[in-house]
Each structure stands twice: as structure tokens, then as C-alpha cells.
Write an enzyme that holds these catalytic residues in place. Sequence first.
Site: not given
Lengths: 253, 598
Positions: B297, B439-441, B446
Site C-alpha cells: 500500500r 486497487h489494493e483496497g 481504507q
Amino acid sequence: MKILTLVRQVPDAEARVKISGGQVDLEGATLVMDGMDEYGVEEALRLREGGAAVEEIVALATGPKRVEDALRTALAMGVDRAIHVETDQALDPIALSRVVAQVAQAEGVSLILVGGQEADWDSQALGAATAERLGWPQLTWTNELALEGDTLTGRHDVDDGNESFRVPLPAVVTTQQGLNEPRYPTLPNIMKAKKKELRKDTLDAYGAAPTVRVVGSDIQTRARLNKMIDGKDPQAAAAELLDLLRNEAKVIA
Amino acid sequence: MAPFLSRRDLQFQLYEVLGTAALPQRPRFAEHSREVYDDVLNLAYSVAERYFANHLREADTHEPHVEGGKVKLPPQVADAMRAFRDAGFFSAHHDEELGGLQLPWVVTQAVQAHFQAANISTSGYPFLTIGNANLLREFASAEQQAKYLPPLLEGRWFGTMALSEPHAGSGLADITTTATPKGDGTYSLTGTKMWISGGEHELSENIIHLVLARIAGAPAGVKGISLFLVPRYRVGPDGKPGESNHVVLAGLNHKMGYRGTTNTLLNFGEGGETVGELVGEPGQGLAQMFHMMNEARIGVGMGAVMLGYAGYLASLEYARERRQGRLPGNKDPHSPPVPIIAHPDVRRMLLRQKSFVEGGLALGLYASSLVDDLHTGPEEGRKDTGLLLDLLTPIVKSWPSKYSQEALSDAIQVMGGAGYTRDFPVELYYRDNRLNPIHEGTEGIQALDLLGRKVTQAGGRGLSVLLERLEADLAASEALEGIAEIRTALTTAVSQSTAALRTHLGRAAELGPERFLASAHSALEMLGHTVVGWMWLRQAAAAARQLPQARGDDPDFYRGKLHAARFFALYELPKVGVHAELLASADPTALEMQEAWF
């Protein structure tokens, strides 16, 4: 045999340079190894990798402390050790050749590689001056080089083709674009370079002093004229463009 | 062409704000020096400029396509991979015995920033591989590491992370890919994975997929998810890739940006058996994947920063050269038009970009330095460092993703019609960065992670550490000149944020989980701006300390920092109050909106 490669530190071609007090002000500029000298370093490494009996490759630089960065790059590319003649004085090519020739003799080198010209002082005289001092032959503007025993063969381009020359060692070779594609250092070699010798000499030891001094510099200013040509009549527009290029910009005959 | 990165700012952040030159005092970095870091960064710049920036537009225009059953990419991508590999960047941060240089994570991130800025989509391949290898290094067995790590660290094999499925992206608990034990310790995998970047290409000899799947009969939900190592080509006893492992490319996704990174739909177990190896213990898949997420992240946040930064530099160069209009008061039509940077509104847009991208860079590198502290810092501070890093991670990921997009919008606006064309890269950066809040959460995830988990983790210790460090920086900068605005605005933002959080957390039981979390976005915005305000205080303080003895271009550089801090203080930090109020009142407007009312 030993090879000496000369390394100069110059502003990055992409960097913006400034003039202050009639001199190019390098404070804050990104400085790199001169591209022409990179060809020299690379060629020395290639001669050894190609099987020539190269016992040692030594890089030499003169200039202020920051010049170490360029020497470290040469070491990280694969040069064995470096000599830094530390001085804040700018040396003209004739004065510099005095240093190069003395180092070459003291180190017992039989080949000197140096950029055909430099980005910081485009005199194109260093190779010739060094060869003259040593009484060695020189191959100029080389873009192909081969070594067989003690004989060096080099080729350079001329306007309508190229010429090849053969000289016995010891010799001075000046490099130019096309000689090779210089490698980048690798991360492991950056670490190894840290352990290699970087010798510091003072300029006094060589008795070299500049006789030519830079007394003024100006940067060419460019302005856009924003001339628009009316394109309704293509023939007339083309004629007007030709006229402008020929008579105003004077870029075509 | 405008430079894609400010080397001066990177030096400032590393050495003048973060004190990276002191890292070689730690035993792990004892072989290093500032010169080594500088040389490594110079090498990164050269390779990025020559092999990554050179095909930025080409990789976007000619996106990956399938030709004769193989994914075809522009040839420059393979050259870039070769240059990256030859330089040794794949293994730079790893232990010496693995062939690495043990580079600190903050320097590694600064290195990667060059490639992200030069060409984010080509940089995707090595960065996925590096993340993949990091995960194996942490959790794979010694035997698996011996077999798979060397070719990954040498950059001969590439890696992916295969989490999502067509029906389960953010909701990973619902994945259905199944791993059936074969009885010899390996598993047979069947299922379909979606959004797999780098899932298929011919850039490497093999591709190692790290796949989340359920072992047949495992419980529903996240506790039933395990992690598997699945090679594209089965690896023979000689360690060489051999026969196909039947991971089949079912399709390529055609995206808005990041086009040079192949993004795939993959079928496992199609036309033959897909054999995989379990990594770690059964049921630990998600936990293991998330262990690496902090670093991944930070990487996404840094990618967003670098895209925003490249756009800022492009629009800055344009604004200095493009002449248009005259200043108010000049009525002479024969006078030359001024460069547009002379217009205050253009300077406002440039300053806004500067405050976002340099604030984001400070944040990304600060978080990276915490990763180093966590592993190599003083023993007694590591627990606190870990909690602070956990707290900051959702902000590091989402704040630059969102605010680089705003910065890039300003970059296009500064350049007007030119910025809207494909003649300049800003429209491309704008499209590329639009992935980062997803992407990636996603940004929403978040926000939930921040308010629902990180703020209260370990009894709220992470938040206390944040406040302690922030207040220490405020105290240490008291006597400095030229930073009054940022100090005042930050002090206000901090008291507003802490009061609002205290109120909201105190009402958690009364509000219930749904309404408590409905304010997550306000919490993220509020803390995000506060934290970036802190990063501006740190930069402004460093600039104020250096300014009196600065020479050459540096006085302008430091005054620019001080001015951008002032801009962020006056134009951005007041927004913290708005979000603090919404949070403190647990404002239910969005929650109460009914679907039928739309």
C-alpha cells in the site's frame, strides 16, 4: 599493459545552467561524467573483456571535490582504481595535458583514452596536447578500436566514408560517439567501488597552472516569434515559408 | 521533455527531512554511505530515463493484445526489464546472502519512485515480482525459498498476486477457487481469478502466481482461505520451468490507464491439472497476504505521488514557456504576451499541485522510513513504530491516490486545451492514476480500515504515537522563522481532529456499528489532511533551518517549500474542521438516504 582513462565531470545535458559573474554557475546543477569520457572508460573495459592483456585500468580526474562522484561512477563501471588531482582551479587543456602526461609516465601506462571533445570546454586539444608532450602517436575521433599485441588499429568517420589507422603502443586515443554503448554500473559494482582505491593528489605536485582563463560567458537567448502563415493558398504559404527560412531565419540557402 | 522527477526534492526529503544519511550507523546498513545511496539513485534515474520513460506513450497506445496465443507487448518493455535486471534492482533490499545489497526500504522506495514516475505501467512487472518475492521470503518454507526465490530475485521469473475473482473483489471472503489435496503434499487448483496484473506475458521464463484459494472442505469466510504458490510452468527437479501447469489466459482487461501492464482473467485447471504448493499454514492465506499489504500500500501511494509529481513538473514547464495574455493594467496590445505562470490563478493551480505532490512524497517516504525503523531501529521503539505505521498505512495509500488526481486535474487545467490532448503526458498520468484509489483496497475500504480498526488498535496507542511525534515536531520548530501559518493551522487541525475522534469513539456503543462506520470517509479526510499538514510542517522546518546558509539555487528551493507549506495551511488545512464537525456529529445524511429516493 595499463590503460589510463581521463574522466571529466560536466553538467547533465538536460540540466539548466546559469551564468553568474561571467562564469557558468554549477552550484545546484546535476553533474555527470562526460559522455565522451564514458566511451573511453567503456572501451578500456571492453579491451580487457575482449582478451587483451590489460593489467590495470586507472581513471584520472582533476577538479574540485565533487569530481569524486564522476570517478566513483568510473569505478562502479569496472575501472580498478582512480586518481583525483584535487583543485578548485580550472585547467585549460594545455595545462591539463601536463598532468595527464606525468600521471601516464609515473603509472607506466601504454594507452591513454580521452574524450575527443568535452561538454565543458570544447577545445578538442587535450588528446593532441598529451600525445605531443609524451611524443606518442594519437588516433583521433575513434569510433572503432582493436588491439592486437602491441598494435592498435582504429577507425574514424570522415565526411564521405571512413579511414583506418594503425599505431604501435604506447598511444593516445580520442573517442567519439559510436565507439561503443557505455554500460551502466550495477548495484553490486557500486558497493565494490566503495572499496577501491581513490588516490588524492594535489595540483602542486604536477607544476601545472592554467595560462588561459575564462573571462566571460553568455547563454544564447532564444525568443519565439510566433509568426503565423495564412494557409488558405497552400502555394503562397509554401513560398512564404521558404522565404522566411531563407531570408529571415537563414537556415537554408 | 519535462523531467519526470525532481531529484533535488528527493534529496531534500531523504537527507534534510528524514536523515537517511544516518542509516549506515545501524548494523544492517553498515556497508552503506550517503555516496552509495546517491550512486544508487543516480543509476535509477539513468535507467528510468533511458529504458522506462522512452516508451511511456507507446505502451499506452499499443496496449497488450493476444497474437498467436501469446500476449504481445511493445519490445521496449522487454528491454526495460533487462536493464532493470542487469542493474540488480530486483534484489536490492534483500539480505547479502541472497545477493542483495540490504538497501533500506526508504531508499528502495526512492529508487522505485524513479520507475513509477517514468512509466508506471512498465514498472508494474518488477514491482509485482518484488512484492511476490517479499511474501515468499516471509512465509514460504526453506525448501520453497530455495526453489523459487533465486530466479525471482534475479528477475528471471516474475510474480503476481491473485486474490480477486469475477464475483469477489473487495469482498474476498466469498472467493471460491478450490485447492484439493493430491496426497503428496501438493494441491490441485480449480477456479477463476480476475484483475491479475502481469498474469500472462513473455517477459520472463516463468510466472509465479500467489493464489488465494479454499482447501476443499474449509470453513466459509476469511478463515477458510489459504495461500498457494502456483507456477505458470511446472518446475522440474533441475529447477527449470518445464511443462504447462494449465493456468490459462481467459481474457485481457482493457483499461482506462496502466495499459502497459497486462491485466488478466485466469482460469486454473483448464485443459489439465494446475498444481500448487501451500504457503504457510492452512487458513492463514489472507493474514499472510495482508502482512505484505503495508508495504504494497505504501507502494501504491508512492505510485500515485509520482504520477501527480510528473504531471506537476510537465505543467510547470509548460506554464513557464507558454505565452498568453497580458497582466491587468497593461493596455498595450503591442507588448508581448506574458508566460502564463505570471497569472496568479495559474500560480495558484501550480502551488496547489506542489502542495499535494510534495506533501504526498514526504508522507510516502516517511512511512517507508518507519518500515526501516520497525526492522532496524532502536529495539524499544519498534512496537510504537509498528502501530504508527499501521495507523498511517490507509492514509499513505489513499491520500495521494485521491489528491494526485486533483493535482493532475489542475495540471491539465494549467495547460488548457494542450493538456487535454495526447501531445502531452498529463492526460495519460490522469488516466493512469485513476486506478490508484481503486486497487489494493479501495478508498472506501481504507476509510473503514482506519476508523474501524486502526484508530482503536492497541487501545488507541497508534494515534497517541502520532500525536506525540507531531507535537514534538511542533515544539522543536517553535523558534523558526517563516513557518507561523503552518504551525497555527496544524495546531488547530490537530485539536479539531482529536476532539472529533474522542467524541465519535465515545459514542461508538450508542451509535452502533453501522452508523459508527458511516462516518469513516470524514475520518479519513480529516486525518489525511492533518497528517499531510504535519508532513508540511516537517518540510517547512527543514527548509527554514537550511535557508540562512543556502547558496546557488537552494534559497529559491527552500522559499518554495515555505510558500507551499503556507498554501497548504491557508487553503487546505481549514477543511479539517468541516470533516471534524461531520464526524463529531456522526452525520447520518448518507446513511439515511434511501435507495428508492435516488
